[in-house]
Design a protein around this motif. Structure first.
Motif, mmCIF file in Angstrom:
data_model
loop_
_atom_site.group_PDB
_atom_site.id
_atom_site.type_symbol
_atom_site.label_atom_id
_atom_site.label_comp_id
_atom_site.label_asym_id
_atom_site.label_seq_id
_atom_site.Cartn_x
_atom_site.Cartn_y
_atom_site.Cartn_z
ATOM 1 N N ALA A 1 74.582 -67.165 44.000
ATOM 2 C CA ALA A 1 75.459 -66.002 43.843
ATOM 3 C C ALA A 1 75.072 -65.200 42.605
ATOM 4 O O ALA A 1 74.766 -65.766 41.551
ATOM 5 N N LYS A 2 75.072 -63.870 42.728
ATOM 6 C CA LYS A 2 74.729 -62.990 41.610
ATOM 7 C C LYS A 2 75.918 -62.083 41.301
ATOM 8 O O LYS A 2 76.609 -61.637 42.208
ATOM 9 N N PRO A 3 76.174 -61.796 40.006
ATOM 10 C CA PRO A 3 77.271 -60.885 39.650
ATOM 11 C C PRO A 3 77.020 -59.499 40.245
ATOM 12 O O PRO A 3 75.877 -59.057 40.336
ATOM 13 N N ILE A 4 78.080 -58.822 40.653
ATOM 14 C CA ILE A 4 77.909 -57.484 41.213
ATOM 15 C C ILE A 4 77.471 -56.526 40.100
ATOM 16 O O ILE A 4 77.768 -56.732 38.933
ATOM 17 N N ALA A 5 76.739 -55.505 40.497
ATOM 18 C CA ALA A 5 76.188 -54.550 39.535
ATOM 19 C C ALA A 5 77.278 -53.692 38.905
ATOM 20 O O ALA A 5 78.396 -53.569 39.432
ATOM 21 N N GLY A 6 76.946 -53.090 37.771
ATOM 22 C CA GLY A 6 77.900 -52.228 37.065
ATOM 23 C C GLY A 6 78.331 -51.048 37.906
ATOM 24 O O GLY A 6 79.492 -50.610 37.829
ATOM 25 N N GLU A 7 77.405 -50.542 38.730
ATOM 26 C CA GLU A 7 77.750 -49.422 39.596
ATOM 27 C C GLU A 7 78.825 -49.818 40.605
ATOM 28 O O GLU A 7 79.759 -49.052 40.883
ATOM 29 N N GLN A 8 78.712 -51.044 41.129
ATOM 30 C CA GLN A 8 79.717 -51.527 42.083
ATOM 31 C C GLN A 8 81.073 -51.702 41.406
ATOM 32 O O GLN A 8 82.115 -51.396 41.994
ATOM 33 N N THR B 1 81.117 -62.041 42.195
ATOM 34 C CA THR B 1 79.713 -62.162 42.578
ATOM 35 C C THR B 1 79.502 -61.604 43.972
ATOM 36 O O THR B 1 80.449 -61.190 44.650
ATOM 37 N N THR B 2 78.243 -61.612 44.386
ATOM 38 C CA THR B 2 77.924 -61.128 45.731
ATOM 39 C C THR B 2 78.615 -61.963 46.795
ATOM 40 O O THR B 2 78.897 -61.479 47.890
ATOM 41 N N ASP B 3 78.882 -63.232 46.487
ATOM 42 C CA ASP B 3 79.552 -64.107 47.446
ATOM 43 C C ASP B 3 81.059 -63.869 47.502
ATOM 44 O O ASP B 3 81.692 -64.069 48.546
ATOM 45 N N THR B 4 81.637 -63.471 46.380
ATOM 46 C CA THR B 4 83.096 -63.325 46.320
ATOM 47 C C THR B 4 83.555 -61.873 46.438
ATOM 48 O O THR B 4 84.747 -61.613 46.409
ATOM 49 N N ASP C 1 85.881 -75.669 40.554
ATOM 50 C CA ASP C 1 85.426 -74.285 40.612
ATOM 51 C C ASP C 1 85.103 -73.913 42.053
ATOM 52 O O ASP C 1 84.424 -74.658 42.760
ATOM 53 N N THR C 2 85.592 -72.774 42.477
ATOM 54 C CA THR C 2 85.310 -72.272 43.818
ATOM 55 C C THR C 2 84.831 -70.827 43.710
ATOM 56 O O THR C 2 84.859 -70.219 42.629
ATOM 57 N N LYS C 3 84.407 -70.281 44.827
ATOM 58 C CA LYS C 3 83.946 -68.894 44.834
ATOM 59 C C LYS C 3 85.072 -67.913 44.536
ATOM 60 O O LYS C 3 84.825 -66.781 44.130
#
Length: 312
Positions: free
Chosen positions: A260-267, A296-299, A140-142
């Motif tokens: 890492a956090k999933p991006i928000a629905g707005e994004q 995610t915020t990282d990817t 698994d990678t980013k």
């Protein structure tokens, strides 16, 4: 038949039809028999074994890798590392331990899964613990996951997964009081370290930098500047580093900045509005993602780069 061999072991019969398999089975049975005979002929001297363990724990290099620490449910979990468990088994004597790959299957999606077993066996008391586990041969990678193709990578993946199980098996067959005594001696060794505290601080910062953890993150974790780190703080950092190196945790589990956090629905909505559903779907496939929920915020930045490359 000339190519068949029946082996009786523990009131069960194993039928082997391959000549090569029969040879391996006979050799394995003979090796087990030899280990049992040697254990009976040369039983461990527990006083001598305990003395050897305490002597080993006086080595600072071992003491530095003897324990791990990681956060769980608002508390800190700590315990003996696989390195200490191996040293205990070697000095306690008459203990067989290790891991092996039992079989390998190919999945529907083309990836492979390795079926492995880790074990520890006290030959004298005939106490044995084993754990069977499956290892998906996927990294698994980013930017998504990919199947391993090199045998070396597959072996290392299984070995990393096996280390924790082997440690658990060893700690189940080793006497609990011996384990506790070894941990106490390692603590004493670190407390009277001859390495200057300033050197230990610098070494810790360099070691964590190799896994993406900055000095500022360490200072936040300990709650003070590096110049104020105490010997106990260095001990805590050592346990965290051991936990990461043993594969029990990831840097993100200790340092929120790396989680890492999933991006928000707005994004997600903004991405769909800017690039369109068709281009987003194509970019997800190119990047190895399933849906926008996997971004995610990282990817986000590399995923956006894939989208922008379609615009050119």
């Amino acid at each position: 038949m000339a190519n068949e061999l029946s082996i009786n072991q523990a009131s069960s019969t194993l039928q082997i039809t391959s000549p090569a398999g029969a040879s391996v089975a006979v050799r394995s049975a003979k090796e087990v028999e030899a280990m049992v005979l040697m254990a009976k002929r040369f039983p461990r001297d527990e006083v001598t074994a305990e003395s050897k363990i305490i002597k080993a724990c006086k080595r600072e290099r071992l003491a530095q890798t003897a324990t791990y620490e990681y956060p769980r449910g608002g508390t800190k979990v700590t315990g003996p590392s696989i390195r200490l468990a191996e040293v205990l088994a070697q000095n306690w004597g008459n203990i067989d331990f290790g891991w092996t790959e039992l079989a390998r299957d190919k999945n529907v999606d083309g990836t492979e899964t390795s079926h492995c077993e880790a074990w520890a066996w006290d030959i004298e008391s005939n106490t044995r613990r084993s754990i069977r586990f499956d290892v998906p041969l996927v990294r698994d990678t980013k930017r998504g996951s990919y199947a391993l193709t090199e045998e070396r990578d597959k072996y290392e993946m299984c070995a990393n997964q096996a280390a924790r199980r082997m440690r658990a098996c060893l700690l189940n067959v080793l006497p609990g009081d011996i384990i506790e005594e070894a941990l106490e001696e390692c603590n004493h060794t670190l407390a009277k370290s001859e390495i200057p505290l300033e050197t230990r601080r610098d070494n810790a910062i360099k070691s964590f930098a190799k896994i993406g953890v900055t000095q500022q993150m360490l200072e936040k974790y300990l709650g003070c500047k590096s110049s104020a780190w105490s010997p106990n703080d260095m001990y805590r950092l050592t346990k965290v580093l051991n936990s990461i190196h043993d594969g029990m945790t990831t840097p993100g589990e200790h340092f929120s900045e790396l989680s890492a956090k999933p991006i928000a629905g707005e994004q997600q909505g903004e991405i769909l509005k800017k690039y369109g559903a068709e281009k987003v779907e194509k970019a997800l496939k190119l990047g190895g993602y399933g849906t926008l929920n996997d971004i995610t915020t990282d990817t986000l930045e590399p995923f956006t780069a894939i989208l922008d490359s379609q615009e050119e």
